[in-house]
Design a protein around this motif. Sequence first.
Motif, PDB file in Angstrom:
ATOM      1  N   ARG A  98       0.837  -1.193   0.000  1.00 28.50           N
ATOM      2  CA  ARG A  98       0.000   0.000   0.000  1.00 28.50           C
ATOM      3  C   ARG A  98       0.869   1.240   0.000  1.00 28.50           C
ATOM      4  O   ARG A  98       2.028   1.184  -0.368  1.00 28.50           O
ATOM      5  N   GLN A  99       0.344   2.329   0.477  1.00 27.29           N
ATOM      6  CA  GLN A  99       1.044   3.606   0.451  1.00 27.29           C
ATOM      7  C   GLN A  99       2.483   3.432   0.916  1.00 27.29           C
ATOM      8  O   GLN A  99       2.743   2.981   2.011  1.00 27.29           O
ATOM      9  N   GLY A 100       3.401   3.827   0.043  1.00 24.88           N
ATOM     10  CA  GLY A 100       4.808   3.501   0.230  1.00 24.88           C
ATOM     11  C   GLY A 100       5.408   3.909   1.542  1.00 24.88           C
ATOM     12  O   GLY A 100       6.258   3.220   2.074  1.00 24.88           O
ATOM     13  N   ALA A 101       4.977   5.055   2.074  1.00 27.50           N
ATOM     14  CA  ALA A 101       5.641   5.559   3.267  1.00 27.50           C
ATOM     15  C   ALA A 101       5.237   4.794   4.515  1.00 27.50           C
ATOM     16  O   ALA A 101       5.909   4.864   5.529  1.00 27.50           O
ATOM     17  N   SER A 102       4.122   4.065   4.463  1.00 22.14           N
ATOM     18  CA  SER A 102       3.639   3.383   5.660  1.00 22.14           C
ATOM     19  C   SER A 102       3.878   1.889   5.651  1.00 22.14           C
ATOM     20  O   SER A 102       3.647   1.222   6.645  1.00 22.14           O
ATOM     21  N   TYR A 103       4.315   1.374   4.533  1.00 24.03           N
ATOM     22  CA  TYR A 103       4.472  -0.057   4.411  1.00 24.03           C
ATOM     23  C   TYR A 103       5.853  -0.391   3.885  1.00 24.03           C
ATOM     24  O   TYR A 103       6.413   0.336   3.088  1.00 24.03           O
ATOM     25  N   GLU A 104       6.361  -1.529   4.298  1.00 21.07           N
ATOM     26  CA  GLU A 104       7.702  -1.898   3.898  1.00 21.07           C
ATOM     27  C   GLU A 104       7.786  -2.116   2.397  1.00 21.07           C
ATOM     28  O   GLU A 104       6.818  -2.512   1.750  1.00 21.07           O
ATOM     29  N   GLN A 105       8.958  -1.849   1.886  1.00 26.96           N
ATOM     30  CA  GLN A 105       9.218  -2.075   0.477  1.00 26.96           C
ATOM     31  C   GLN A 105      10.046  -3.351   0.321  1.00 26.96           C
ATOM     32  O   GLN A 105      10.988  -3.588   1.077  1.00 26.96           O
ATOM     33  N   TYR A 106       9.690  -4.137  -0.679  1.00 25.37           N
ATOM     34  CA  TYR A 106      10.409  -5.360  -1.006  1.00 25.37           C
ATOM     35  C   TYR A 106      11.211  -5.100  -2.276  1.00 25.37           C
ATOM     36  O   TYR A 106      10.638  -4.717  -3.300  1.00 25.37           O
ATOM     37  N   PHE A 107      12.502  -5.336  -2.182  1.00 21.43           N
ATOM     38  CA  PHE A 107      13.387  -5.022  -3.302  1.00 21.43           C
ATOM     39  C   PHE A 107      13.697  -6.255  -4.137  1.00 21.43           C
ATOM     40  O   PHE A 107      13.857  -7.365  -3.611  1.00 21.43           O
ATOM     41  N   GLY A 108      13.791  -6.029  -5.450  1.00 21.70           N
ATOM     42  CA  GLY A 108      14.273  -7.073  -6.335  1.00 21.70           C
ATOM     43  C   GLY A 108      15.779  -7.209  -6.227  1.00 21.70           C
ATOM     44  O   GLY A 108      16.425  -6.422  -5.533  1.00 21.70           O
ATOM     45  N   PRO A 109      16.372  -8.194  -6.934  1.00 20.61           N
ATOM     46  CA  PRO A 109      17.804  -8.473  -6.799  1.00 20.61           C
ATOM     47  C   PRO A 109      18.702  -7.441  -7.467  1.00 20.61           C
ATOM     48  O   PRO A 109      19.908  -7.431  -7.223  1.00 20.61           O
ATOM     49  N   GLY A 110      18.144  -6.580  -8.304  1.00 22.32           N
ATOM     50  CA  GLY A 110      18.942  -5.547  -8.937  1.00 22.32           C
ATOM     51  C   GLY A 110      19.410  -5.905 -10.338  1.00 22.32           C
ATOM     52  O   GLY A 110      19.539  -7.082 -10.688  1.00 22.32           O
ATOM     53  N   THR A 111      19.629  -4.869 -11.137  1.00 23.77           N
ATOM     54  CA  THR A 111      20.230  -5.008 -12.472  1.00 23.77           C
ATOM     55  C   THR A 111      21.441  -4.101 -12.516  1.00 23.77           C
ATOM     56  O   THR A 111      21.332  -2.906 -12.275  1.00 23.77           O
ATOM     57  N   ARG A 112      22.587  -4.707 -12.818  1.00 28.64           N
ATOM     58  CA  ARG A 112      23.810  -3.909 -12.953  1.00 28.64           C
ATOM     59  C   ARG A 112      23.948  -3.511 -14.407  1.00 28.64           C
ATOM     60  O   ARG A 112      24.134  -4.368 -15.276  1.00 28.64           O
ATOM     61  N   LEU A 113      23.840  -2.214 -14.676  1.00 29.04           N
ATOM     62  CA  LEU A 113      23.890  -1.697 -16.046  1.00 29.04           C
ATOM     63  C   LEU A 113      25.177  -0.922 -16.255  1.00 29.04           C
ATOM     64  O   LEU A 113      25.513  -0.031 -15.471  1.00 29.04           O
ATOM     65  N   THR A 114      25.877  -1.257 -17.320  1.00 23.07           N
ATOM     66  CA  THR A 114      27.085  -0.538 -17.711  1.00 23.07           C
ATOM     67  C   THR A 114      26.865   0.058 -19.090  1.00 23.07           C
ATOM     68  O   THR A 114      26.502  -0.663 -20.028  1.00 23.07           O
ATOM     69  N   VAL A 115      27.079   1.365 -19.209  1.00 22.97           N
ATOM     70  CA  VAL A 115      26.954   2.047 -20.492  1.00 22.97           C
ATOM     71  C   VAL A 115      28.356   2.448 -20.945  1.00 22.97           C
ATOM     72  O   VAL A 115      29.053   3.186 -20.242  1.00 22.97           O
ATOM     73  N   THR A 116      28.759   1.942 -22.092  1.00 25.35           N
ATOM     74  CA  THR A 116      30.131   2.196 -22.569  1.00 25.35           C
ATOM     75  C   THR A 116      30.161   3.286 -23.648  1.00 25.35           C
ATOM     76  O   THR A 116      29.111   3.624 -24.217  1.00 25.35           O
TER      77      THR A 116
END
Lengths: 115, 114
Positions: free
Chosen positions: B96-114
């Motif tokens: 629900r409303q982000g500030a009142s409820y915990e956020q669950y994070f994904g594993p992440g994407t490492r992006l490299t721009v050359t």
Amino acid sequence: QQPVQSPQAVILREGEDAVINCSSSKALYSVHWYRQKHGEAPVFLMILLKGGEQKGHEKISASFNEKKQQSSLYLTASQLSYSGTYFCGTSPSPSLSYNTDKLIFGTGTRLQVFP
Amino acid sequence: DAGITQSPRYKITETGRQVTLMCHQTWSHSYMFWYRQDLGHGLRLIYYSAAADITDKGEVPDGYVVSRSKTENFPLTLESATRSQTSVYFCASSERQGASYEQYFGPGTRLTVT
């Protein structure tokens, strides 16, 4: 504005205590605390809402002082598993903004616990 | 598997190319968020969404586009990648409303721009 975390880094021996602070220049609605281990995603620890309630999670607890616009995270009798970077995330008071959905994170406090 | 996933996990691209990072969650959470993480800056909010077809800017939205046609998906597109967009990108969701409820994070994407 990003909340300010202090200290930036802490080195502990197992069993020692630590306090991490998070301060904002704006009135706050809530404070979140997350821990991130190296190479992993942040993991939720606890939320403190306006009201000054102190919360606990195993040997990790936190407080929220609305008047001072700051929160503190207390780690007691630290364990090796506590190592990681701790982030606070804050959302503004509804009196300042209609939008309390967004969290603004601090730059983190790196905690290292050694045997 | 249930949870929040991101793809790809690693991506290398060239300056000027369009790149889309995918985020998928199986909890039917209303709120979804995109953050970037850089040394010295912590986590910075790029965009967030309160529900399907409702999105709003975060702290650093320039150069990024989002959409949310379905509750479970929240793709992030870099329209013309720049080197300054090299970063680790995390997607998160909240019931629900982000500030009142915990956020669950994904594993992440490492992006490299050359």
